[in-house]
Design an enzyme around this catalytic site. Structure first.
Site, PDB file in Angstrom:
ATOM      1  CB  SER A 193       1.470  -1.836 -11.831  1.00  0.00           C
ATOM      2  OG  SER A 193       2.272  -0.935 -11.546  1.00  0.00           O
ATOM      3  CB  THR A 224       0.865  -5.800  -8.018  1.00  0.00           C
ATOM      4  OG1 THR A 224       1.512  -5.046  -8.872  1.00  0.00           O
ATOM      5  CG2 THR A 224       1.723  -7.272  -7.757  1.00  0.00           C
ATOM      6  CG  ASP A 266      -6.888   0.717  19.207  1.00  0.00           C
ATOM      7  OD1 ASP A 266      -7.436  -0.328  19.288  1.00  0.00           O
ATOM      8  OD2 ASP A 266      -6.904   1.535  20.148  1.00  0.00           O
ATOM      9  CG  HIS A 316       6.603  -0.100 -13.199  1.00  0.00           C
ATOM     10  ND1 HIS A 316       6.866   0.805 -12.291  1.00  0.00           N
ATOM     11  CD2 HIS A 316       5.203  -0.819 -12.915  1.00  0.00           C
ATOM     12  CE1 HIS A 316       5.766   1.206 -11.662  1.00  0.00           C
ATOM     13  NE2 HIS A 316       5.094   0.155 -11.885  1.00  0.00           N
TER      14      HIS A 316
END
Length: 564
Positions: free
Chosen positions: A119, A184, A315, A390
């Site tokens: 990646s 990325t 929360d 990919h």
């Protein structure tokens, strides 16, 4: 803005009753499918849309890249089917929103030194326009993995669309469900010979020759272009020295004692810039985006929790859709436009662990985020690109019946010699390897009575790997585009082409001086469009406005007919 008109058109992913049986078959929503006329009518409608499809050639004020990490063709198909089955229909006939974008192509994903990529190098390609070596970030093919010295040479470093956009006075941001220092998002701003150098500890353990290099988290808070990003949303508190979870896996713990989140806040405040740091849904929703210049939201010590696991209370952790909405509210304030990267990062993680449900729910969460973005922006001035870095080694196999639960099993007595059920989704390698030797023959796991819809279920894999180490696949991935210059995606492209299209469309970076755009339609492009000559007769602004209107009408028509 697209406004309420788009809200009626865009898909709302809904959840129907949970899958109750692997043998349940979902019905087709189209009872006329057995008639020839159904298919002929369907094809004619699509043919008409193809014939009348215009090109939008103005400069893109904004660019949004949606990156489904690991979202190869097989994953896309399985996600499409699951989407339909969650609505109670068979699913194969349906569409993901980007499936109906008017421009589609394929991208070749190989790295300079790998047939099957990782990646980091792929992100360098589609964000910086240059293919690179396995595991490297923001550098060219002259830098091998781990070569710190080579990565420090100016001639080996490459700028990304993040800097190109900032140089054009555009606002920039990133939203990811992975760590903000992960491969990325890091390719937007970091220069590193190893994607794993997310904190200084990893550099020190890599050897003395690497000590001159700067860790990725430090680059995020100290160096441009990262320090100029208006929005940074994702996971990764641990790498930044700001952990909140006692039970989080220790992947990259800072040993320098620095809290980089606090440092980021102090620097922004000292510069007179309003800023906010948030860690819960409540804090994110309470943000004053109209009066906050810089936003950092970190919703996990490592990654943001999977969609199927996250705490949905105020929360807890926001959805990707909620993160994107906040990011866009901030970025849309700026008159010069923006670039935004949105990554569905945990699609990839679910597949690495061989757990299809986790991965596919992440894909559908990214689709919801895309829907929200399309409601908020003007598609006449915003290029939206959806793609993957990919693929993975998951396969859809086995002759299941139409509408068979995509997460379920198949019985195939005609072809399968052990006469046992197997899942439609399987992996060529992965942690789901499960074979035994009886003394006479090799046997695979018998799935009779097994809940294959469980989020932790791992289908069978042919080759064993360590947990979380199922590999990437090397085939081409899809690229889907809508908006200005989207038509430039039109065939099989090298992956680095994506960065160049985005830059050319928005007239930035290497194309900053190439902003001429045709006012009129080319003579040979629309010779089948009704009343074309009348449109051609117009000149100047009036022609351009007519063309934009034609584009808008066509896009709406396509989405109405097929998309959502």
């Amino acid at each position: 803005m697209c406004g309420s008109g788009w809200r009626g058109l865009l898909l709302l992913v809904t959840v129907s009753a949970a899958f109750t049986s692997s043998e349940f078959v979902y019905p087709s929503p189209h009872p006329r499918e057995t008639e020839s006329s159904y298919w002929n009518d369907l094809a004619r409608k699509e043919l008409e849309e193809a014939i009348h499809k215009p090109k939008l050639t103005n400069v893109a004020k904004n660019v949004i890249l949606f990156l489904g990490d690991g979202m190869g063709i097989t994953v896309n198909t399985a996600g499409r089917i699951l989407k339909g089955q969650k609505k109670g229909v068979s699913g194969e006939e349906g569409f993901l929103v980007w499936d109906r974008f008017p421009n589609v192509g394929l991208l070749k994903t190989y790295n300079v030194d790998k047939q099957v990529p990782d990646s980091a190098a792929t992100a360098t390609a589609f964000l910086a326009g240059v293919k690179a070596n396995y595991y490297t970030l923001g550098v060219n093919g002259k830098v091998k993995r781990g070569n710190c010295e080579a990565s420090l040479k100016a001639e080996n470093r490459v700028d990304s669309i993040l800097k190109w956009a900032q140089d054009a006075d555009k606002s920039t941001g990133v939203v990811t469900t992975a760590q903000v220092t992960h491969a990325t998002p890091a390719a937007l701003y970091a220069k590193s010979a190893d994607r794993r150098w997310q904190c200084e500890t990893k550099i020190f353990t890599a050897g003395e020759e690497s000590h001159k290099c700067k860790d990725i988290a430090l680059q995020l808070v100290e160096d441009e272009p990262a320090t100029k990003m208006k929005v940074i949303i994702g996971g990764g508190r641990q790498e930044l020295g700001a952990p909140l979870e006692d039970n989080a896996e220790k992947k990259c713990v800072r040993t320098d004692g620095r809290n980089l989140v606090d440092e980021w806040k102090k620097v922004k405040t000292s510069q007179g810039e309003t800023n906010a740091y948030v860690t819960t849904t409540r804090e994110l929703q309470s943000l004053d985006t109209e009066n906050t210049e810089y936003i950092m939201g970190l919703f996990g010590d490592l990654h943001v929790p999977y969609e199927v696991d996250r705490n949905t209370s105020l929360d807890g952790t926001p959805s990707l859709k909620e993160m994107v909405q906040v990011a866009l509210r901030r970025l849309l304030r700026d008159d010069d436009g923006f670039f935004l990267l949105v990554e569905g990062g945990r699609i990839d993680h679910g597949l690495h662990y061989g757990q299809p449900l986790r991965a596919l729910e992440e894909l559908l969460a990214m689709e919801e985020a895309l829907n929200a973005a399309m409601e908020m922006v003007n598609l006449e001035e915003t290029l939206i690109v959806v793609t993957a870095d990919h693929s993975h080694v998951m396969t859809i196999n086995g002759y299941p019946e139409r509408g068979n639960n995509i997460l379920g099993v198949v019985m195939n007595e005609d072809d399968v010699s052990d006469h046992m059920p197997y899942t439609t989704l399987m992996f060529t390698n992965g942690h789901g390897f499960n074979y035994t030797w009886t003394g006479e023959e090799v046997m695979r796991r018998n799935l009779t009575g097994v809940d294959t819809n469980d989020k932790d279920f791992e289908p069978l894999a042919a080759v064993p790997t360590y947990a979380g180490s199922e590999t990437h696949g090397g085939e081409d991935v899809g690229v889907y585009a809508i908006g200005p210059m989207a038509h430039l995606f039109h065939r099989v492209h090298e992956q680095n082409y994506v960065a160049h299209v985005m830059a050319y469309a928005s007239c930035i970076g290497p194309y900053a001086d190439d902003c001429k755009r045709p006012v009129q339609i080319h003579e040979n492009v629309y010779n089948h469009v009704k009343n074309l000559k009348k449109c051609k007769a117009n000149t100047g602004t009036s022609t351009n406005l007519s063309f934009v209107t034609l584009v808008s009408i066509t896009i709406v028509h396509v989405i109405r007919q097929f998309g959502c």
